[in-house]
Design an enzyme around this catalytic site. Sequence first.
Site, PDB file in Angstrom:
ATOM      1  N   ARG A  96       0.852  -1.183   0.000  1.00 48.25           N
ATOM      2  CA  ARG A  96       0.000   0.000   0.000  1.00 48.25           C
ATOM      3  C   ARG A  96       0.893   1.241   0.000  1.00 48.25           C
ATOM      4  O   ARG A  96       2.012   1.221   0.531  1.00 48.25           O
ATOM      5  CB  ARG A  96      -0.915   0.019   1.228  1.00 48.25           C
TER       6      ARG A  96
ATOM      7  N   HIS B 101      -0.974   0.560 -10.130  1.00 51.90           N
ATOM      8  CA  HIS B 101      -1.639  -0.416  -9.254  1.00 51.90           C
ATOM      9  C   HIS B 101      -2.104  -1.635 -10.063  1.00 51.90           C
ATOM     10  O   HIS B 101      -3.296  -1.983 -10.076  1.00 51.90           O
ATOM     11  CB  HIS B 101      -2.819   0.226  -8.531  1.00 51.90           C
TER      12      HIS B 101
END
Length: 316
Positions: free
Chosen positions: A231, A279
């Site tokens: 993250r 991502h």
Amino acid sequence: MRFALLSRLPYRRVLAWQELLQEALGSVEVLLGPPHADPDPAERAAVEVLFVADPAPGSFAGWPGLRFVQSLWAGVDGLLADPSLPQDLALARMKDPAFADEMAESVVTHVLSLHRQLHRYRAQAALRIWQPLPQPRAAERVVGVLGMGEMGGRAASALQRLGFVVLGWSRSGRPVAGVEAHAGPDGLAAMLPRVEILVNLLPLTHATRGILDRTRLALLPPGACLVNLGRGAHLVTADLLAALDEGRLDHAVLDVFDTEPLPADDPLWEHGSVTVLPHVAAVTDPRTAAPIAAANARRFLEGHEPDGLVRRELGY
């Protein structure tokens, strides 16, 4: 008994999830919830299970019969941060072997790219420089993996099979065959000075937020590289940029960020020692994940502990 699906994904993708979940559940209807539909109060009251994929904040209010939430994503940090999620509600994260395999594939791709120095050859090519570089063997390269759950374990095993020396770190020191296990703050401090390529696959919790900061990045040996697939909040970006600009670290591959999409004016885009990815390290495939989610929901409703049940005290 009713099921509902909440997601801010584009409508066509949500319909694909709905169709596959319905197919896996048989005759049981899966309602669409906001923002794509708004079931009436009677329908909402009958829903016992929510399947969720990036639901809007506040989505868990207004479901009086809700007993179980099945995330269609592997990460649950966003769900746990939503104050509308009841504290006593059972929540499970997605555990899809296909997703873990895809993540391991991404880890291997980026580690091999850094090991074979493709970032340096790209920089040389931009300057029309033809210069072979000394190349160590995989057995001479130490790779560290932060997070030894299903994804980290598979990634570490894949790297070990390629011949790398692999060190793994986790809260519990989970053992993985062929991987040197480390645990706790002392274990991390002992491991990092040996790691030439560091891969982060940790879940985001209060304990891991900001774990890749100036202090820990400084423990890595000079010229080390970072691959962050966990993250964005695991990494203190300013500390990374300082380490790169000072020449202490060689390169960083970043697939996750504090703000996504990454703003167009963010300095990471143009930094020569950073690879920016949108991502994409691993994407949940509804063809494999929908049957797993449906089976896990049925497991809960039949009185069994669901796979991937989140322990809130740990944050995952």
